[in-house]
Write a protein that holds these residues in place. Structure first.
Motif, mmCIF file in Angstrom:
data_model
loop_
_atom_site.group_PDB
_atom_site.id
_atom_site.type_symbol
_atom_site.label_atom_id
_atom_site.label_comp_id
_atom_site.label_asym_id
_atom_site.label_seq_id
_atom_site.Cartn_x
_atom_site.Cartn_y
_atom_site.Cartn_z
ATOM 1 N N ILE A 113 0.853 -1.183 0.000
ATOM 2 C CA ILE A 113 0.000 0.000 0.000
ATOM 3 C C ILE A 113 0.892 1.237 0.000
ATOM 4 C CG2 ILE A 113 -1.698 1.268 1.417
ATOM 5 C CD1 ILE A 113 -2.488 -1.385 -0.039
ATOM 6 N N GLN A 114 0.476 2.252 -0.754
ATOM 7 C CA GLN A 114 1.329 3.444 -0.877
ATOM 8 C C GLN A 114 1.198 4.313 0.364
ATOM 9 O OE1 GLN A 114 1.335 5.382 -4.500
ATOM 10 N NE2 GLN A 114 1.584 3.492 -5.635
ATOM 11 N N LEU A 115 1.703 3.810 1.472
ATOM 12 C CA LEU A 115 1.572 4.553 2.728
ATOM 13 C C LEU A 115 2.294 5.895 2.659
ATOM 14 C CD1 LEU A 115 1.855 1.633 5.309
ATOM 15 C CD2 LEU A 115 -0.153 3.030 4.834
ATOM 16 N N GLN A 116 3.329 5.954 1.817
ATOM 17 C CA GLN A 116 4.098 7.180 1.640
ATOM 18 C C GLN A 116 3.210 8.321 1.139
ATOM 19 O OE1 GLN A 116 7.197 7.362 2.609
ATOM 20 N NE2 GLN A 116 7.351 9.520 2.009
ATOM 21 N N SER A 117 2.146 7.960 0.419
ATOM 22 C CA SER A 117 1.297 9.003 -0.190
ATOM 23 C C SER A 117 0.082 9.358 0.654
ATOM 24 C CB SER A 117 0.802 8.524 -1.560
ATOM 25 O OG SER A 117 1.887 8.117 -2.332
ATOM 26 N N PHE A 159 5.789 4.846 13.045
ATOM 27 C CA PHE A 159 5.192 4.161 11.891
ATOM 28 C C PHE A 159 5.945 4.404 10.583
ATOM 29 C CE2 PHE A 159 1.723 4.285 14.987
ATOM 30 C CZ PHE A 159 1.307 2.958 14.952
ATOM 31 N N GLU A 160 7.011 5.258 10.657
ATOM 32 C CA GLU A 160 7.826 5.481 9.457
ATOM 33 C C GLU A 160 8.414 4.181 8.943
ATOM 34 O OE1 GLU A 160 10.884 8.722 8.775
ATOM 35 O OE2 GLU A 160 10.027 9.274 10.723
ATOM 36 N N LYS A 161 8.722 3.247 9.875
ATOM 37 C CA LYS A 161 9.371 1.992 9.458
ATOM 38 C C LYS A 161 8.470 1.166 8.550
ATOM 39 C CE LYS A 161 8.240 -0.520 13.712
ATOM 40 N NZ LYS A 161 8.716 -1.022 14.972
ATOM 41 N N TYR A 162 7.171 1.445 8.554
ATOM 42 C CA TYR A 162 6.264 0.737 7.638
ATOM 43 C C TYR A 162 6.021 1.540 6.357
ATOM 44 C CZ TYR A 162 5.417 -1.901 11.909
ATOM 45 O OH TYR A 162 5.571 -2.640 13.048
ATOM 46 N N GLY A 163 6.748 2.633 6.211
ATOM 47 C CA GLY A 163 6.639 3.413 4.972
ATOM 48 C C GLY A 163 5.677 4.581 5.072
ATOM 49 N N LEU A 164 5.152 4.843 6.270
ATOM 50 C CA LEU A 164 4.223 5.961 6.419
ATOM 51 C C LEU A 164 4.989 7.279 6.346
ATOM 52 C CD1 LEU A 164 1.191 6.382 6.985
ATOM 53 C CD2 LEU A 164 1.731 6.504 9.400
ATOM 54 N N ASN A 165 4.417 8.226 5.604
ATOM 55 C CA ASN A 165 5.047 9.532 5.467
ATOM 56 C C ASN A 165 4.986 10.276 6.802
ATOM 57 O OD1 ASN A 165 5.787 12.115 4.820
ATOM 58 N ND2 ASN A 165 4.546 12.206 2.959
ATOM 59 N N LYS A 166 6.141 10.749 7.278
ATOM 60 C CA LYS A 166 6.144 11.373 8.602
ATOM 61 C C LYS A 166 5.435 12.725 8.616
ATOM 62 C CE LYS A 166 10.826 13.421 8.774
ATOM 63 N NZ LYS A 166 11.043 13.665 7.386
ATOM 64 N N GLU A 167 5.128 13.234 7.438
ATOM 65 C CA GLU A 167 4.391 14.506 7.362
ATOM 66 C C GLU A 167 2.875 14.302 7.375
ATOM 67 O OE1 GLU A 167 5.783 17.518 7.535
ATOM 68 O OE2 GLU A 167 7.618 16.366 7.861
#
Ligand code: XUL
Length: 506
Positions: A78-82, A248-256
Motif C-alpha cells: 500500500i502506498q503509505l508514503q502518499s 510508523f515510518e518503518k512501515y513506509g508511512l510519510n512522517k508529514e
C-alpha cells in the motif's frame, strides 16, 4: 492517483482499514484483522473476555493489532508514503487506564507496566447498576441527567465504569494518570502523544455537557475524585492533533501525514453513510445493532432509552443501541447448529409474521429496552421449532428497533444499512417490511472506517463542505423494497409484540 486518506476502525471483534483516493472517489484498499483469529494468545471470544455481566478486552491486543495492520499494509504494498491524513473510529464507551509511563508508551508502543488497569471495560459490560444509580442521583435524577449529558446513566457508559474502578481499586485509580476512550487511546498511539477526546465519543461518557461540549463539573464530581486531571481535553471531531507518530515510518508511512482525533464507531458511520441531513437514518447491523439519525437540534430522548450524541459534522445524532445484535444471531445459530445458509433458508421459508410466534431474544442483558437479566421468552413458540425461532429472532430485532425509535423524529424515505449482517438480504427484507421503507446499502460494508477516512479528508482540505467530501463515496447500491402485504402484517404484529415486551420484561 489523487490524494489518499486512511480510515481505521477498531470494533469489538476486529480492526479494519479503508484507504480512499479522493479524486477518483474510490475505496482503493480494505483490510480487516479479526482479533479472535489473529491473536489467539489473548483467549478472547469474539474480541472480549466475559465473566457474567463483566465484559472486558485486553488493550494490549488493540496496540498489537494497530502495529500488525501497518505491517500488513506494507506487505500488501500500500502506498503509505502518499497518505496525507489518518483518522479512525472505535467501539464507544470502553476505557483505558494508564499510569505515568504513558508518554513513552504512546511513542514506542511498549506498554509494559504502563497500564494502571490491565483490562478495559467495554460497551457490553452491564455490571455497574449501583454506580449508575449513584451518579444519576447526584446529578438530580434521570431527567436532569438526560438534559445535561444527552443520555440517562447507562452501565456501559464511561462514568459508571470509572466510578466502579475508583470504588473497587482505589489504589490503582490513584496511580492512573490518564483515562482514554478506545478511540482516543488509539489516536494517541497513532500520534505518539496523548490525544484529546472528540465530542462524538465524548458524548457516550455521561461526563460531557451535551450543549457546551465541555466536561460537566457535576458529573465529574459524582464519578470520582480528581477526575478532571485524568481526562484529556474535549475537541471537535475534525481536530488535527499533529503529525503521525514517527514509529510508523518503518512501515513506509510519510512522517508529514496528519494525525486526527478519532471518534466513536457510530458517529463515524453517520459520515460513512452520508447521513448529514436531518431526518436521514441508518441502521448498523454489527456486533450490536444500532439505529441512528442526524438531528440539527439538541433533543434527547425524554424516556431515557436512547442517546443524543454530538455528530462529527457539528450537529447531533440520535441513537438506540441493541446489544442482542449479530452475536444473538450467532448464539442462535450455534444453539441449533445452523450455518448461515441454513439460517437464511429458515428466514426465507417461514411465513411473514411467523403465524404470531414471538421471541424476546435477550441472550444477554439488553440495553433497549433495558433488561438486566438475560433470558429468552417465547410466545406461542416452542424451543424445538427451529425455523420459527430463527424468524422470531430477526422479527423481534426489527420490531424492537421500530418500536423504540419514536423519539428520534425520523421520517426516512429510505434507511441506510451497514455492518456485517447488512450483506444478508433475508435480514434486510424483514427490516424493510417492518419499517415499510426501502433499505439501501453502500458499496463499502465498513462504513465506520470509510467515515474516518472522509473525516481525515475534510480536515486535510479544510475548505470543502461535508456534501463535497462525501460526494461519490456514499452512493447507495440497489437495496431491498418493502412488500406492502408484509408491511400490513407487521403493523398489526408490532402491537402484540409491544404488549409482550412490556408485560414480560424481567
Ligand atoms: C453504542 C454502543 C455500541 C458500541 C459498539 O452506544 O454501545 O454500538 O459502540 O460498537
Amino acid at each position: 492517483m489523487g490524494p489518499l486518506f486512511l480510515g481505521l476502525d477498531c470494533s469489538t471483534q476486529s480492526l479494519s482499514a479503508v484507504l480512499i483516493d479522493f479524486d477518483e472517489k474510490k475505496v482503493i484498499y480494505e483490510k480487516q484483522l479479526i482479533f479472535e483469529k489473529v491473536f489467539p494468545q489473548y483467549h478472547t471470544k469474539s474480541g472480549v473476555w466475559r465473566k457474567g455481566n463483566v465484559v472486558h478486552s485486553p488493550p494490549l491486543m488493540w496496540v498489537e493489532a494497530l502495529d500488525l495492520l501497518f505491517q500488513e499494509m506494507q506487505k500488501d504494498r500500500i502506498q503509505l508514503q502518499s497518505v496525507l491524513a489518518i483518522s479512525g473510529s472505535a467501539q464507544q464507551h470502553g476505557s483505558v487506564y494508564l499510569n505515568d509511563r504513558y508518554p513513552i508508551a504512546f511513542k514506542t508502543l511498549n506498554f509494559q507496566d504502563a497500564f494502571s488497569r490491565e483490562t478495559s471495560p467495554i460497551w457490553m459490560d452491564s455490571s455497574t447498576t449501583v454506580e449508575c444509580n449513584e451518579i444519576r442521583e447526584a446529578l438530580g435524577g434521570a431527567k436532569a441527567t438526560i438534559e445535561a449529558t444527552g443520555s440517562n446513566t447507562f452501565e456501559r457508559f464511561t462514568a459508571a465504569q470509572i466510578r466502579k474502578f475508583y470504588k473497587t481499586e482505589p489504589g490503582n485509580y490513584k496511580k492512573t494518570k490518564t483515562i482514554a476512550l478506545v478511540s482516543s487511546f488509539l489516536a494517541s498511539i497513532m500520534t505518539g502523544e496523548l490525544a484529546p477526546i472528540d465530542h462524538g465519543d465524548g458524548s457516550g461518557m455521561n461526563l460531557m455537557d451535551i450543549r457546551s461540549k465541555e466536561w460537566y463539573p457535576r458529573a465529574l464530581a459524582a464519578t470520582a475524585p480528581h477526575l478532571l486531571e485524568k481526562l484529556p481535553p474535549l475537541v471537535p471531531s475534525t481536530t488535527v492533533i499533529g503529525k503521525v507518530n514517527p514509529y510508523f515510518e518503518k512501515y513506509g508511512l510519510n512522517k508529514e501525514a496528519l494525525s486526527l482525533v478519532w471518534t466513536g464507531d457510530n458517529p463515524s458511520s453517520l459520515i460513512g453513510l452520508g447521513l448529514i441531513v436531518e431526518g436521514m437514518s441508518g441502521v448498523s447491523l454489527g456486533t450490536s445493532f444500532t439505529h441512528f439519525g442526524c438531528l440539527k437540534t439538541c433533543q434527547a430522548d425524554p424516556k431515557g432509552e436512547g442517546h443524543l450524541f454530538a455528530s462529527p459534522t457539528g450537529d447531533y445524532m440520535t441513537l438506540n443501541c441493541f446489544l442482542n445484535g449479530a452475536l444473538a444471531i450467532q448464539k442462535m445459530r450455534e444453539f441449533y447448529h445452523l450455518d448461515w445458509a441454513a439460517f437464511n433458508h429458515h428466514l426465507q421459508t417461514t411465513p411473514v409474521g411467523n403465524l404470531g410466534k414471538l421471541l424476546l431474544p435477550y441472550f444477554d442483558a439488553e440495553i433497549v429496552p433495558k433488561v438486566l437479566t438475560a433470558g429468552l421468552h417465547r410466545h406461542h413458540l416452542k424451543e424445538d421449532d427451529i425455523p420459527g425461532n430463527c424468524r422470531a429472532l430477526v422479527e423481534a430485532q426489527m420490531m424492537s428497533m421500530r418500536l423504540h425509535s419514536g423519539w428520534m423524529n425520523l421520517h426516512p424515505k429510505q434507511i441506510y444499512a451497514t455492518g456485517g449482517v447488512s450483506n444478508n438480504l433475508a435480514v434486510l427484507q424483514i427490516l424493510a417490511d417492518v419499517f415499510n421503507c426501502k433499505v439501501l446499502r453502500i458499496e463499502v460494508s465498513k462504513s465506520t472506517a470509510l467515515g474516518a477516512a472522509l473525516k481525515a479528508a475534510f480536515s486535510y482540505f479544510g475548505n470543502k463542505t461535508w456534501e463535497e467530501i462525501i460526494e461519490g463515496f456514499t452512493h447507495p447500491i440497489p437495496g431491498v423494497d418493502p412488500n406492502p402485504n408484509s408491511t400490513k402484517i407487521y403493523d398489526r404484529l408490532i402491537q402484540t409484540y409491544q404488549a409482550f415486551e412490556e408485560n414480560t420484561r424481567p
